[in-house]
Enzyme design. Structure first.
Site, short mmCIF file in Angstrom:
data_model
loop_
_atom_site.label_atom_id
_atom_site.label_comp_id
_atom_site.label_asym_id
_atom_site.label_seq_id
_atom_site.Cartn_x
_atom_site.Cartn_y
_atom_site.Cartn_z
N GLU A 5 60.35 -15.60 56.57
CA GLU A 5 60.51 -17.04 56.36
C GLU A 5 59.97 -17.88 57.51
O GLU A 5 59.89 -19.11 57.41
CB GLU A 5 61.99 -17.37 56.11
CG GLU A 5 62.48 -16.90 54.74
CD GLU A 5 63.88 -17.36 54.43
OE1 GLU A 5 64.61 -17.73 55.37
OE2 GLU A 5 64.24 -17.35 53.25
N GLU B 116 69.25 5.30 57.41
CA GLU B 116 69.84 4.80 58.66
C GLU B 116 70.16 5.92 59.63
O GLU B 116 70.28 5.70 60.83
CB GLU B 116 71.10 4.00 58.38
CG GLU B 116 72.28 4.81 57.89
CD GLU B 116 73.51 3.95 57.69
OE1 GLU B 116 74.49 4.17 58.43
OE2 GLU B 116 73.49 3.06 56.82
#
Length: 322
Positions: A97, A128
């Site tokens: 963004e 992870e």
């Protein structure tokens, strides 16, 4: 840091014994399932209301990391976010963004999600826990002068741990954003931003308060970094590229807000400036033409070391006698 894939059907006693606020039960929501919809929503939002204060309490640490990121980007380096699951997805969201808001690109800020881009929409089992992937990513995609920021709600994610270890070994500045005040990975970070948001409404669901805290932290971190790099005039975005009618209209409106000019004049000056918001703004504020304004801005390029005027707009206007 090796971490072979575990059989999920077997109980890992070591992990069960690890303390983390995100895994504790929240007394405020202990009877959550007995409430009606309004009661549930009130409990959830009541807990969310505490998050902003927890992030505000770490403002000094966030500001210190801003300065590190600004220095790195100004010298041609890149800020790298790394995370898994919700933490990694929030990192990707923040990074992408920055392009439409501040005209930033991946050479300035980029994000890496454990499991690769596909893990944004679909959970990748065991990603992870892949310490090898985190270290390899840093070795292959980061370089001297970059900053490596790990996001881990629990403060112990192996993917993030190995990335921070590899970055530190290579001499890169490191940071950790975690919702665990006692994060085991904190010693690997030059900047440890440890957010004390307490237990989640739904135990262990770090997409809730921990995620909100990380998003608020990233908002403050990246926005302050971009503003310090001279991408705004006051609180107005001046790095917008007016590539369609909507953006042209928004840009003209911003020029009106900044200068007090009439919309017709602002639109004309923007056209004379070849669509450059910076040049048009200096022209409107100084009362000079686009050519003179462009020349003045060459003497005052964006510079984060120019405290009070990183964009160079005020300095250029003053030089033109405005």
């Amino acid at each position: 840091m090796s971490n072979p894939r575990r059989d999920p059907s077997r109980l890992d006693v070591d992990l069960v014994g690890l303390a983390s606020p995100t895994e504790e039960r929240n007394p405020a929501s202990a009877e959550l399932d007995t409430l009606d919809a309004r009661g549930m929503v009130d409990v959830i939002l009541g807990e969310d209301a505490t998050v902003a204060a927890a992030v505000q309490a770490r403002s000094a640490e966030i500001a210190a990391l801003v300065e590190t990121c600004v220095a790195a980007i100004a010298d041609g380096g890149t800020v790298h976010y790394l995370g898994a699951g919700t933490s990694g997805r929030l990192a990707v969201l923040d990074a992408v963004e920055l392009a439409p808001t501040f005209d930033a690109d991946e050479s300035m800020v980029t994000a890496h999600l454990a499991g690769g881009p596909g893990a944004f929409l679909t959970a990748v089992e065991g990603a992870e826990d892949s310490a090898a992937q985190g270290a390899q990513l840093v070795r292959e995609q980061c370089r001297e002068g970059d900053v490596v920021i790990g996001l881990a709600a629990s403060g112990r994610t192996p993917f993030v741990a190995s990335a921070l270890e590899a970055a530190r070994a290579a001499g890169m500045p490191t940071a950790l954003i975690s919702a665990n005040p006692a994060a085991p990975l904190a010693p690997l970070a030059d900047h440890a931003i440890l957010l004390d948001v307490g237990p989640e409404v739904v135990t262990g669901s770090t997409r809730m308060k921990a995620g909100t805290a990380q998003k608020l932290t990233l908002n403050a971190l990246s926005t302050a970094t971009m503003v310090r790099l001279g991408t705004t005039f006051g609180n107005l975005m001046i790095q917008v590229r007016p590539t369609n009618e909507k953006l042209v209209a928004r840009t003209v409106r911003m020029l009106v807000q900044a200068s007090g000019a009439e919309p017709e004049e602002a639109a004309r000056v923007l056209e004379d400036a070849g669509g450059s918001v910076r040049v048009a703004l200096v022209a409107l504020l100084s009362g000079t033409d686009a050519r003179a304004s462009a020349a003045a801005l060459e003497d005052f390029p964006r510079d984060p070391r120019r405290i009070g005027d990183p964009a160079g707009i005020r300095s250029a206007v003053a030089a033109l006698g405005g």
